[in-house]
Design an enzyme around this catalytic site. Sequence first.
Site, PDB file in Angstrom:
ATOM      1  N   GLU A  45     -30.009  -2.782   6.786  1.00 31.92           N
ATOM      2  CA  GLU A  45     -30.807  -1.819   7.548  1.00 31.92           C
ATOM      3  C   GLU A  45     -30.835  -0.468   6.857  1.00 31.92           C
ATOM      4  O   GLU A  45     -29.839  -0.051   6.255  1.00 31.92           O
ATOM      5  CB  GLU A  45     -30.211  -1.641   8.941  1.00 31.92           C
ATOM      6  CG  GLU A  45     -30.248  -2.912   9.728  1.00 31.92           C
ATOM      7  CD  GLU A  45     -29.591  -2.757  11.079  1.00 31.92           C
ATOM      8  OE1 GLU A  45     -29.543  -1.636  11.611  1.00 31.92           O
ATOM      9  OE2 GLU A  45     -29.151  -3.787  11.614  1.00 31.92           O
TER      10      GLU A  45
ATOM     11  N   CYS B 155     -19.511  -5.365   6.710  1.00 28.99           N
ATOM     12  CA  CYS B 155     -18.401  -4.472   6.376  1.00 28.99           C
ATOM     13  C   CYS B 155     -17.087  -5.170   6.705  1.00 28.99           C
ATOM     14  O   CYS B 155     -17.000  -5.891   7.690  1.00 28.99           O
ATOM     15  CB  CYS B 155     -18.522  -3.178   7.181  1.00 28.99           C
ATOM     16  SG  CYS B 155     -17.272  -1.951   6.745  1.00 28.99           S
TER      17      CYS B 155
ATOM     18  N   CYS C 243     -14.151  -1.772  12.407  1.00 31.19           N
ATOM     19  CA  CYS C 243     -14.038  -0.759  13.473  1.00 31.19           C
ATOM     20  C   CYS C 243     -14.644  -1.353  14.756  1.00 31.19           C
ATOM     21  O   CYS C 243     -15.724  -1.935  14.721  1.00 31.19           O
ATOM     22  CB  CYS C 243     -14.770   0.521  13.079  1.00 31.19           C
ATOM     23  SG  CYS C 243     -14.174   1.182  11.509  1.00 31.19           S
TER      24      CYS C 243
ATOM     25  N   GLY D 238     -21.944  -0.888   5.921  1.00 32.99           N
ATOM     26  CA  GLY D 238     -20.969  -1.012   4.844  1.00 32.99           C
ATOM     27  C   GLY D 238     -20.123   0.219   4.623  1.00 32.99           C
ATOM     28  O   GLY D 238     -20.412   1.301   5.137  1.00 32.99           O
ATOM     29  N   GLU D 239     -19.050   0.026   3.850  1.00 33.79           N
ATOM     30  CA  GLU D 239     -18.134   1.114   3.530  1.00 33.79           C
ATOM     31  C   GLU D 239     -18.333   1.464   2.046  1.00 33.79           C
ATOM     32  O   GLU D 239     -17.929   0.700   1.164  1.00 33.79           O
ATOM     33  CB  GLU D 239     -16.689   0.659   3.821  1.00 33.79           C
ATOM     34  CG  GLU D 239     -15.606   1.549   3.278  1.00 33.79           C
ATOM     35  CD  GLU D 239     -15.783   3.028   3.589  1.00 33.79           C
ATOM     36  OE1 GLU D 239     -16.039   3.399   4.741  1.00 33.79           O
ATOM     37  OE2 GLU D 239     -15.676   3.828   2.635  1.00 33.79           O
TER      38      GLU D 239
END
Length: 345
Positions: free
Chosen positions: A90, A110, A114, A157-158
């Site tokens: 996205e 990811c 979290c 994503g990180e």
Amino acid sequence: MTNIKSLYKSELEEFITSNGFPRFRAGQILSWLGKGVTSFDEMRNLPKNLIEFLRGSCYISVANIEKKLVSSYDNTVKYLFRFADGEFVETVVMSYHHGYSICLSTQVGCKMGCTFCATGRSGFSRSLTASEILSQIEAAQKDLGVRIGNIVLMGMGEPLDNFDNVVRFLRLVSDENGLNIGMRHITLSTCGIVPRIYDLAKLGLAITLSVSLHAPDDETRSKTMPINRKYPIPELIRACRDYFDATGRRVSFEYAMIDGVNDSDICARKLSELLRGLNCHVNLIPVNPVSGSGFKKSRTPRQQAFINILTKSGITATVRRTLGSDINASCGQLRRSHTQNDKGG
Ligand code: SAH
Ligand code: SF4
């Protein structure tokens, strides 16, 4: 096959000269790539033998528009892009009075898990290449017919879990032969992978570091952000100080306000204490409720009380305006609903 869009200009020059073509062709190729062409045949000022060589040895990575949603409130545009292997990410384009800003994804999914985050809840598939990160900008600019001036790496994503590709992307996008978007117009958001913050600081790029804090103490933070068990808050804040010392760039902290979880007066006081003396800015964001998380956003008076405590302690903070709330503009939600529909779920 060589991923041509991930090459620096010097690498592209080396690649074509070592195959017998003149150096200046690299600049022409880059300028076509920057226009978002999707095949070598479109590079009309190149000789036939070079086009043939490129066709046989390289590929152009492209972000295909799978879905596009436009907010009826504020013209925020959200894309679901599909890459060559069928994976989706996205991307959101926001328009402000000072120009267009794009929120890019750096990974498909990811690993960080979290609990409030739609991306985190749907698992990890793979990291994006530098060119796939770049392609999101090119595809959006081409589709909207505008020039995008600001970048935030705050999509899926990180970024610091995809360090090398992200750094390559930063260098490519800021290159004057590329999209030429200056480092000062780029913000990288991280959940706090401490060793990579030090690595980033060492590179001395002038980007803004934005740290997803979301809680003022380890106990609260570890409940919603598993990364905190590995790199607890004191270590994270030390890394932020180092980042400021190394780059002179003010660090921002993201704080998603979750009803009854991290939004009490006590939390606000702890946060003020934690950030005292640090040159920083706090962005408060009423949490976007994600299905299955059970979290609700803090009510407006609570947001107000919280920000008042911070401000009185001399911490600069703002409540961020929510854009595109009718199109699920916070990342992870569209891919999640799209892939769940595909599975018939
Ligand atoms: N992985 C990086 C960047 C992508 S997430 C990071 O975590 O910083 C971008 C931002 O959106 C982060 O600040 C993240 O904490 C926040 N975010 C994720 N889910 C959210 C939600 N449901 N509501 C509000 N903010 C959210
Ligand atoms: Fe990953 Fe960022 Fe979502 Fe956490 S908030 S799961 S780090 S994308």
